[in-house]
Design a protein around this motif. Sequence first.
Motif, PDB file in Angstrom:
ATOM      1  N   ARG A   1       0.820  -1.206   0.000  1.00 29.29           N
ATOM      2  CA  ARG A   1       0.000   0.000   0.000  1.00 29.29           C
ATOM      3  C   ARG A   1       0.858   1.263   0.000  1.00 29.29           C
ATOM      4  N   ARG A   2       1.979   1.246   0.707  1.00 31.59           N
ATOM      5  CA  ARG A   2       2.833   2.430   0.776  1.00 31.59           C
ATOM      6  C   ARG A   2       3.417   2.778  -0.590  1.00 31.59           C
ATOM      7  N   LYS A   3       3.694   1.795  -1.401  1.00 32.79           N
ATOM      8  CA  LYS A   3       4.334   2.019  -2.692  1.00 32.79           C
ATOM      9  C   LYS A   3       3.334   2.204  -3.832  1.00 32.79           C
ATOM     10  N   HIS A   4       2.066   1.978  -3.577  1.00 29.81           N
ATOM     11  CA  HIS A   4       1.068   1.964  -4.635  1.00 29.81           C
ATOM     12  C   HIS A   4       1.021   3.273  -5.425  1.00 29.81           C
ATOM     13  N   GLY A   5       0.968   4.403  -4.734  1.00 29.65           N
ATOM     14  CA  GLY A   5       0.880   5.695  -5.410  1.00 29.65           C
ATOM     15  C   GLY A   5       2.095   5.988  -6.269  1.00 29.65           C
TER      16      GLY A   5
ATOM     17  N   LEU B   1       2.350   6.463 -10.380  1.00 31.44           N
ATOM     18  CA  LEU B   1       2.966   7.648 -10.960  1.00 31.44           C
ATOM     19  C   LEU B   1       4.069   7.263 -11.953  1.00 31.44           C
ATOM     20  N   ILE B   2       4.879   6.277 -11.584  1.00 29.44           N
ATOM     21  CA  ILE B   2       5.963   5.818 -12.458  1.00 29.44           C
ATOM     22  C   ILE B   2       5.405   5.191 -13.732  1.00 29.44           C
ATOM     23  N   ILE B   3       4.355   4.375 -13.593  1.00 30.14           N
ATOM     24  CA  ILE B   3       3.726   3.768 -14.774  1.00 30.14           C
ATOM     25  C   ILE B   3       3.173   4.861 -15.684  1.00 30.14           C
ATOM     26  N   ALA B   4       2.506   5.844 -15.095  1.00 28.05           N
ATOM     27  CA  ALA B   4       1.927   6.940 -15.886  1.00 28.05           C
ATOM     28  C   ALA B   4       3.012   7.724 -16.619  1.00 28.05           C
ATOM     29  N   ALA B   5       4.112   8.013 -15.940  1.00 26.83           N
ATOM     30  CA  ALA B   5       5.210   8.753 -16.577  1.00 26.83           C
ATOM     31  C   ALA B   5       5.785   7.964 -17.751  1.00 26.83           C
ATOM     32  N   GLY B   6       6.015   6.677 -17.539  1.00 28.02           N
ATOM     33  CA  GLY B   6       6.503   5.838 -18.629  1.00 28.02           C
ATOM     34  C   GLY B   6       5.500   5.744 -19.759  1.00 28.02           C
TER      35      GLY B   6
ATOM     36  N   PHE C   1       8.061   1.215 -14.828  1.00 23.27           N
ATOM     37  CA  PHE C   1       8.306   2.367 -15.702  1.00 23.27           C
ATOM     38  C   PHE C   1       8.500   1.936 -17.157  1.00 23.27           C
ATOM     39  N   LEU C   2       9.445   1.026 -17.379  1.00 25.60           N
ATOM     40  CA  LEU C   2       9.767   0.630 -18.759  1.00 25.60           C
ATOM     41  C   LEU C   2       8.812  -0.414 -19.320  1.00 25.60           C
ATOM     42  N   GLY C   3       8.524  -1.460 -18.553  1.00 23.63           N
ATOM     43  CA  GLY C   3       7.691  -2.540 -19.066  1.00 23.63           C
ATOM     44  C   GLY C   3       6.232  -2.154 -19.196  1.00 23.63           C
ATOM     45  N   THR C   4       5.608  -1.855 -18.079  1.00 24.68           N
ATOM     46  CA  THR C   4       4.184  -1.528 -18.085  1.00 24.68           C
ATOM     47  C   THR C   4       3.948  -0.138 -18.656  1.00 24.68           C
ATOM     48  N   GLY C   5       4.743   0.830 -18.232  1.00 24.06           N
ATOM     49  CA  GLY C   5       4.532   2.212 -18.633  1.00 24.06           C
ATOM     50  C   GLY C   5       4.971   2.504 -20.056  1.00 24.06           C
ATOM     51  N   PHE C   6       6.282   2.606 -20.262  1.00 23.27           N
ATOM     52  CA  PHE C   6       6.787   3.026 -21.570  1.00 23.27           C
ATOM     53  C   PHE C   6       6.376   2.070 -22.680  1.00 23.27           C
ATOM     54  N   LEU C   7       6.691   0.787 -22.517  1.00 22.05           N
ATOM     55  CA  LEU C   7       6.376  -0.160 -23.594  1.00 22.05           C
ATOM     56  C   LEU C   7       4.880  -0.409 -23.722  1.00 22.05           C
ATOM     57  N   GLY C   8       4.153  -0.305 -22.618  1.00 22.41           N
ATOM     58  CA  GLY C   8       2.701  -0.404 -22.691  1.00 22.41           C
ATOM     59  C   GLY C   8       2.098   0.774 -23.439  1.00 22.41           C
ATOM     60  N   GLY C   9       2.676   1.958 -23.256  1.00 20.18           N
ATOM     61  CA  GLY C   9       2.217   3.137 -23.981  1.00 20.18           C
ATOM     62  C   GLY C   9       2.713   3.165 -25.413  1.00 20.18           C
ATOM     63  N   TYR C  10       3.878   2.612 -25.641  1.00 19.70           N
ATOM     64  CA  TYR C  10       4.479   2.591 -26.979  1.00 19.70           C
ATOM     65  C   TYR C  10       3.755   1.608 -27.893  1.00 19.70           C
ATOM     66  N   THR C  11       3.585   0.389 -27.427  1.00 21.20           N
ATOM     67  CA  THR C  11       2.841  -0.565 -28.250  1.00 21.20           C
ATOM     68  C   THR C  11       1.396  -0.112 -28.280  1.00 21.20           C
TER      69      THR C  11
END
Length: 161
Positions: free
Chosen positions: A28-32, A36-41, A98-108
């Motif tokens: 829960r502490r790391k959720h936010g 944010l990291i996923i959104a940025a990626g 950041f890279l897997g879910t965020g960047f590559l999820g947004g890129y593909t």
Amino acid sequence: MAGRILAALEPIDSDVDLNDPAQRSELRRKHGLVLLIIAAGGVLGALSRYQLGRWWPTPVPQFPWTTLGINLSGCLIIGCFMVMITERFSPHALVRPFLGTGFLGGYTTFSTYAVDIVLLSRAGHLVTAGVYLILTLIGSLLAVTAGMLITRRVLKIRRIR
């Protein structure tokens, strides 16, 4: 019982035992921050995809090569990336989101892939839509597999030297 209910509500993380209260609170502490990291990626990945689409636009009756190239290259990178972070390195906990879910999820861009198929079908280009549908599905699976195999081969060669 509460642990099982919480397990159904919380995101799955193989490193967290949801039956352990201390580990649940850690999640829960790391959720936010993770969101944010996923959104940025995701923003960076989507902007990259958008720019490629602007450089190489595809009119509706034509085969959507740009979207296919984006999806295949993203899948190839995902294959490489997953091998690197699971078999070679122990990266920071936020690298994968950041890279897997965020960047590559947004890129593909599989949502664009679906829209392309609908638009091609509505325009009467059923063969093109069908070829695109099958080529993307098979190509994406092959690209992920190729990325994994190539990365493992490169890592094995580097270990031998």
